[in-house]
Enzyme design. Structure first.
Site, PDB file in Angstrom:
ATOM      1  N   GLU A 281       2.510 -39.129  43.747  1.00 39.75           N
ATOM      2  CA  GLU A 281       3.717 -38.219  43.520  1.00 39.75           C
ATOM      3  C   GLU A 281       3.297 -37.026  42.712  1.00 39.75           C
ATOM      4  O   GLU A 281       4.150 -36.590  41.859  1.00 39.75           O
ATOM      5  CB  GLU A 281       5.011 -38.651  43.165  1.00 39.75           C
TER       6      GLU A 281
HETATM    7  C1  LIG Z   1      -1.198 -46.557  46.005  1.00 38.97           C
HETATM    8  C2  LIG Z   1      -1.348 -45.141  46.476  1.00 38.97           C
HETATM    9  C3  LIG Z   1      -0.401 -44.412  47.371  1.00 38.97           C
HETATM   10  C4  LIG Z   1      -0.316 -43.272  47.698  1.00 38.97           C
HETATM   11  N1  LIG Z   1       0.497 -42.896  48.821  1.00 38.97           N
HETATM   12  C5  LIG Z   1       0.398 -41.705  49.286  1.00 38.97           C
HETATM   13  C6  LIG Z   1       1.353 -41.354  50.503  1.00 38.97           C
HETATM   14  O1  LIG Z   1       2.219 -41.943  50.835  1.00 38.97           O
HETATM   15  N2  LIG Z   1       1.293 -40.078  50.739  1.00 38.97           N
HETATM   16  C7  LIG Z   1       0.293 -39.071  50.250  1.00 38.97           C
HETATM   17  O2  LIG Z   1       0.181 -38.151  50.914  1.00 38.97           O
HETATM   18  N3  LIG Z   1      -0.381 -39.415  49.231  1.00 38.97           N
HETATM   19  C8  LIG Z   1      -0.445 -40.690  48.675  1.00 38.97           C
HETATM   20  N4  LIG Z   1      -1.240 -41.069  47.805  1.00 38.97           N
HETATM   21  C9  LIG Z   1      -2.034 -40.146  47.187  1.00 38.97           C
HETATM   22  C10 LIG Z   1      -1.763 -39.635  45.568  1.00 38.97           C
HETATM   23  O3  LIG Z   1      -0.508 -38.823  45.714  1.00 38.97           O
HETATM   24  C11 LIG Z   1      -2.845 -38.951  45.211  1.00 38.97           C
HETATM   25  O4  LIG Z   1      -3.930 -40.104  44.847  1.00 38.97           O
HETATM   26  C12 LIG Z   1      -2.626 -38.007  43.865  1.00 38.97           C
HETATM   27  O5  LIG Z   1      -1.954 -36.959  44.211  1.00 38.97           O
HETATM   28  C13 LIG Z   1      -4.149 -37.807  43.094  1.00 38.97           C
HETATM   29  O6  LIG Z   1      -4.991 -37.207  44.008  1.00 38.97           O
HETATM   30  P1  LIG Z   1      -6.288 -37.655  44.059  1.00 38.97           P
HETATM   31  O7  LIG Z   1      -6.347 -39.004  44.254  1.00 38.97           O
HETATM   32  O8  LIG Z   1      -7.228 -36.926  45.074  1.00 38.97           O
HETATM   33  O9  LIG Z   1      -6.657 -37.227  42.626  1.00 38.97           O
HETATM   34  P2  LIG Z   1      -7.414 -36.069  42.244  1.00 38.97           P
HETATM   35  O10 LIG Z   1      -6.687 -34.803  42.500  1.00 38.97           O
HETATM   36  O11 LIG Z   1      -9.196 -36.073  42.408  1.00 38.97           O
HETATM   37  O12 LIG Z   1      -7.416 -36.212  40.558  1.00 38.97           O
HETATM   38  C14 LIG Z   1      -8.385 -36.650  39.551  1.00 38.97           C
HETATM   39  C15 LIG Z   1      -7.898 -36.276  38.216  1.00 38.97           C
HETATM   40  O13 LIG Z   1      -7.999 -34.955  38.076  1.00 38.97           O
HETATM   41  C16 LIG Z   1      -6.654 -34.467  37.501  1.00 38.97           C
HETATM   42  N5  LIG Z   1      -6.684 -32.983  38.328  1.00 38.97           N
HETATM   43  C17 LIG Z   1      -6.835 -32.737  39.484  1.00 38.97           C
HETATM   44  N6  LIG Z   1      -6.488 -31.439  39.510  1.00 38.97           N
HETATM   45  C18 LIG Z   1      -6.064 -30.941  38.479  1.00 38.97           C
HETATM   46  C19 LIG Z   1      -5.784 -29.695  37.962  1.00 38.97           C
HETATM   47  N7  LIG Z   1      -5.665 -28.658  38.879  1.00 38.97           N
HETATM   48  N8  LIG Z   1      -5.413 -29.646  36.681  1.00 38.97           N
HETATM   49  C20 LIG Z   1      -5.414 -30.576  35.844  1.00 38.97           C
HETATM   50  N9  LIG Z   1      -5.813 -31.876  36.187  1.00 38.97           N
HETATM   51  C21 LIG Z   1      -6.315 -32.007  37.482  1.00 38.97           C
HETATM   52  C22 LIG Z   1      -5.552 -35.454  38.230  1.00 38.97           C
HETATM   53  O14 LIG Z   1      -4.581 -35.188  37.256  1.00 38.97           O
HETATM   54  C23 LIG Z   1      -6.254 -36.743  37.885  1.00 38.97           C
HETATM   55  O15 LIG Z   1      -6.174 -37.128  36.781  1.00 38.97           O
HETATM   56  C24 LIG Z   1      -1.151 -42.388  47.337  1.00 38.97           C
HETATM   57  C25 LIG Z   1      -2.211 -42.804  46.182  1.00 38.97           C
HETATM   58  C26 LIG Z   1      -2.210 -44.224  45.905  1.00 38.97           C
HETATM   59  C27 LIG Z   1      -3.453 -44.679  45.043  1.00 38.97           C
END
Ligand SMILES: Cc1cc2nc3c(=O)[nH]c(=O)nc-3n(C[C@H](O)[C@H](O)[C@H](O)COP(=O)(O)OP(=O)(O)OC[C@H]3O[C@@H](n4cnc5c(N)ncnc54)[C@H](O)[C@@H]3O)c2cc1C
Length: 437
Positions: A281
């Site tokens: 989220e």
């Molecule tokens: C169990 C689970 C359920 C989920 N359910 C859903 C769902 O129903 N629908 C859906 O669409 N998604 C879902 N997600 C996805 C979830 O919303 C994402 O994993 C989350 O938004 C983070 O994206 P990412 O994993 O690509 O991490 P990344 O975006 O790669 O982030 C990695 C790290 O970098 C940091 N970071 C990234 N960009 C920036 C920035 N611009 N500035 C500062 N810090 C930054 C982040 O804070 C984080 O600490 C789910 C994920 C999990 C694990």
């Protein structure tokens, strides 16, 4: 909600799923979504996916995203279920926690394109999705409060039963061991758990109230005020209540000692389940950026000022009945006022410095906000006690909560505000090589 793709997580604008207009007014969706919560299951006859996708002529980034409703099974005009749509689950993730919630990889359009229906206007999908994402952010904050409350209840009952040690200095005089709840350090852990849960619950409740009043308030002014409060509290509810859940669940494991690390007590499950909350989220880092980047400037700064003013008013109200809490609240309020002014100015002049301090700033503001709501609770409880109303132990416990939080947890706000406003250079000046050395 289907937002995430392998290359598009926090950066939703990077998504590649395609939507093509069909002649019958619907769209054909192709692409892959990952981590979709309850993306596939057999608990209902049909599943309605809300999918973000990009039209062929869409502008770059988040401005070119549209929202589509994609049913797993096509609904016939009479409401009965027809053929399977061109969408399928191609994998289920193995996770650290929340094993009762299937997290799916979804594939759209392997056979030519899933039928999708546009929600709202083309290229306005982010705004449409935010209607749901804002309430989902609050809901995830509430998930944090809920898991933390369960972790507290379990730890509390264990601490009352587990016998270990004697009162300090009386080892030789007392033959029997005492329940660990009598040890000051265990009490500290339990009170840290309980009062943070209470503060988180109050923040989420105030957030929910503001959300309702922003829609249904009696006047335009009342609705605008409530909207500002809702917008400021949402990243705090999401980020602070979920970080707090991880901390509280971890303390729950600690209260159990070795038994906390053993699966059969259930304490470890809360810890594993809580760990996703700061990630999904919108990660908590993204929430902090939302707070300083968008929310501090909202209504020309009036929305954040109104929250800070409320904290000052609570300190005033507490000054005669509870001067210690009042002094702690007042000092933290003054520190947050200067930190907020610094943050507002820095975001205008040198945003990268502000971004480096976003997370400690959010935490400091959340601690002040939590202390303010617990302070209000203490005032209400004292009034009821004076009137001889209500359950006495429950009411005195509310006063103690405000005291404990103000004296033991709120002081962290000063250090966090210092880190937010003075620590930026050490974060941004380090080269990648230095960071890795
Ligand atoms: C169990 C689970 C359920 C989920 N359910 C859903 C769902 O129903 N629908 C859906 O669409 N998604 C879902 N997600 C996805 C979830 O919303 C994402 O994993 C989350 O938004 C983070 O994206 P990412 O994993 O690509 O991490 P990344 O975006 O790669 O982030 C990695 C790290 O970098 C940091 N970071 C990234 N960009 C920036 C920035 N611009 N500035 C500062 N810090 C930054 C982040 O804070 C984080 O600490 C789910 C994920 C999990 C694990």
């Amino acid at each position: 909600m289907n937002l995430t793709e392998p290359q598009a997580g926090s950066d939703v604008g990077a998504l590649k799923t395609k939507a093509v207009r069909a002649e019958d007014g619907t769209y054909r969706i192709t692409g892959q979504k990952i981590y979709i919560t309850w993306g596939e299951h057999d608990a209902a006859d049909n599943i309605v996916h809300l999918v973000l996708a990009r039209l062929p002529d869409a502008p770059f980034g988040t401005r070119g995203i549209s929202l589509f409703l994609v049913p797993r099974r096509i609904v016939k005009p009479d409401g009965s279920l027809g053929a399977h749509n061109d969408v399928r689950c191609v994998g289920v993730e193995h996770k650290l926690g929340i094993h009762g919630s299937p997290t799916c990889t979804m594939s759209y359009g392997d056979e030519g394109g899933a039928i999708g229906h546009l929600i709202g206007a083309e290229n306005k999908g982010m705004a449409a999705m935010f209607t749901m994402m804002n309430s989902a952010r609050l809901n995830v904050g509430v998930q944090g409060v809920a898991i933390a409350e369960r972790a507290f209840q379990k730890a509390l009952s264990y601490a009352k039963e587990r016998l270990q040690g004697k009162p300090y200095g009386l080892s030789h005089e007392m033959p029997d061991m005492i329940p660990i709840i009598q040890h000051p350090d265990v009490r500290r852990m339990l009170l840290t758990m309980r009062t943070q849960v209470e503060a988180g619950r109050a923040i989420c409740l105030a957030n929910a109230l503001a959300l309702d009043e922003a829609r249904h308030g009696a006047s335009a002014d009342a609705r605008e005020w409530a909207k500002g409060r809702e917008e400021v509290l949402t990243p705090i509810s999401k980020a602070w209540c979920t970080d707090m859940a991880v901390e509280v669940a971890s303390l729950g494991v600690q209260v159990h000692g070795g038994m906390g690390f053993i699966e059969q007590t259930g304490a470890a499950q809360f810890y594993r389940d809580a760990r996703i909350l700061p990630i999904y989220e919108g990660t908590n880092g993204i929430q902090a950026i939302d707070l300083i980047g968008r929310k501090l400037g909202l209504q020309n700064g009036a929305a954040i000022k109104s929250l800070l003013d409320d904290c000052a008013a609570t300190a005033d109200l507490l000054s005669s009945p509870m001067p210690e809490i009042a002094a702690a609240l007042s000092a933290a309020h003054r520190r947050l006022v200067t930190a907020t002014l610094w943050m507002q100015e820095t975001m205008r002049k040198e945003a990268v410095k502000g971004l480096a301090g976003a997370t400690p700033y959010l935490k400091a503001l959340a601690l002040l906000t939590g202390a303010h709501y617990l302070g209000r609770g203490a005032i209400a409880a004292t009034k009821k006690l004076q009137e001889g109303q209500g359950p006495q132990t429950f009411l005195t416990a509310r006063v103690q909560s405000a005291q404990f939080f103000a004296m033991n947890l709120l002081p962290q706000a000063h250090g966090l505000a210092d880190a937010a406003t003075r620590g930026a250079s050490t974060i941004i000046d380090a080269s990648i090589d230095e960071l890795s050395a």
